[in-house]
Enzyme design. Structure first.
Site, PDB file in Angstrom:
ATOM      1  CE  LYS A 119      34.773  32.892  30.689  1.00  0.00           C
ATOM      2  NZ  LYS A 119      34.070  33.025  31.961  1.00  0.00           N
ATOM      3  CE  LYS A 212      42.581  34.935  31.875  1.00  0.00           C
ATOM      4  NZ  LYS A 212      41.294  35.626  31.768  1.00  0.00           N
ATOM      5  CE  LYS A 215      38.029  30.723  38.966  1.00  0.00           C
ATOM      6  NZ  LYS A 215      36.855  31.593  39.029  1.00  0.00           N
TER       7      LYS A 215
END
Ligand code: TYM
Length: 351
Positions: A119, A212, A215
């Site tokens: 992130k 994966k 969102k």
């Protein structure tokens, strides 16, 4: 894995971030598991808004997302009266315990967290301190309820191992004080068990079977959102990446075929079957036939959830009342843990 000591009730806790685009991965990897556990455990399900602000959020969108995740929980079958549903920021004990855990966890432990590395990306100096400390807040979320079981998708495994390490180190560091405060076995916090179960613990992107479903993927075609209508679902599945081979008859044949494996896993999870069952039915046939069946299954399962979510978010007063009631009940448990934690650590406070 060791089982929690007997004086802990079978209590499940889990959280979902209100960061928009709730998708099929969240539903199959987490929310359907939450629903299942209601039969056997006392369950606490949390919309983790304090985790969401570890990266920038638009305040109006955050509010809407908190209500949307709550609506998804209810629409999927979580009983907010029998169990507890609330948003994290209403129970300040999460933040309080997280501070204590910041002083228990070691820098070296946090430095290993792959989610932070992903992130924060290349510009690590510019990531928030909150993003770095995220896993200690997550440990506090679970342990402030002294929860024993945590249903999550595969991607949360490392964070849960850290939660166990924190619980263990707290119990070790304060062992004498814990015993002195009436816990003869020295175990104040249980070591929470991750529950990563079912055929869809890691749902992959529809555009790339090695990534994966997430969102934050810029392509909306990579995921099925819980709010997608039937046409959108059909379009996304028809466009989903596949390979030119027909479906294999046995599970072994899915190895090295990530896209096929993913779609078969989704079908299995949605129909409550195993991948082997699905291949017995569709193996040897063309992908197009299987995709048509998958479209039908997805629409049948997801459309009622989408329409119930729509109905719920149209009444924010009702959703907020659920969260306020849940927070009141959660706080009662959390406050008890926090008082005992203060005693154990040696803080002076009102009894
Ligand atoms: P979050 O909000 O990213 O995801 C919510 C849940 O969905 C699961 N999940 C998936 N499962 C299968 N396939 C996928 N592609 C997929 N993507 C997401 C996640 O594993 C998760 O279970 N850190 C957590 C939230 C959290 C939490 C907690 C969880 C905060 N405190 C305490 C458990 C206990 C997160 O970011 O989940």
């Amino acid at each position: 894995m060791s089982s929690p000591s007997p004086h802990f009730p079978q209590r499940a806790f889990s959280g979902v971030q209100p960061t928009g685009n709730l998708h099929l991965g969240n539903y199959l990897g987490a929310i359907t598991r939450f629903v299942e556990l209601q039969k056997t455990h006392e369950c606490i399900y949390c919309v983790v808004d304090m985790h969401a602000i570890t990266v920038p959020q638009d305040p109006d969108e955050l509010t809407a997302s908190i209500r949307e995740v709550t609506a998804a929980f209810i629409a999927a079958g979580i009983d907010a009266e029998k169990h507890i549903v609330f948003n994290q920021s209403q129970v300040s004990e999460h933040a309080e315990l997280a501070w204590v855990f910041n002083c228990v966890a070691r820098l070296g432990w946090l430095n290993r967290m792959t989610q932070f590395k992903e992130k924060a990306g290349k510009d690590r100096e510019n990531a928030s301190v909150g993003l770095y400390a995220y896993p200690t807040l997550m440990a506090a979320d679970i342990l402030v309820y002294r929860a024993t079981h945590v249903p999550v998708g595969e991607d949360q495994k490392q964070h849960l191992e850290l939660s166990r390490d924190i619980a263990q180190k707290f119990n070790n560091d304060f062992g004498d004080s814990i015993r002195g405060h009436g816990f003869a076995d020295g175990q104040f916090f249980p070591l929470p068990e991750p529950m990563i179960t079912g055929p869809a613990t890691r749902v992959m992107s529809l555009r790339d079977g090695t990534k994966k479903m997430s969102k934050s993927d810029p392509s909306d075609y990579s995921r099925i959102n819980l709010t997608d209508d039937a046409d959108t679902i059909a379009q996304k599945i028809r466009k989903a990446k596949t390979d030119p081979e027909p479906l294999p008859r046995e599970e072994k044949g899915l190895e090295a075929r990530p896209e096929a494996d993913n779609l078969v896993g989704i079908y299995a999870a949605l129909s409550d079957k195993t991948k082997a069952d699905v291949l017995r039915e569709y193996g040897g046939g063309q992908f197009s036939t299987f995709k048509n069946a998958l479209v039908e299954l997805c629409v049948t399962k997801l459309a009622p959830i989408a329409s119930e979510m729509k109905r719920l978010v149209a009444d924010p007063g009702h959703v907020d009342a659920i969260l306020i009631d849940g927070a009141d009940r959660a706080r009662a448990i959390a406050a008890e843990t926090m008082k005992k934690t203060k005693d154990i650590v040696g803080f002076v406070h009102k009894h």
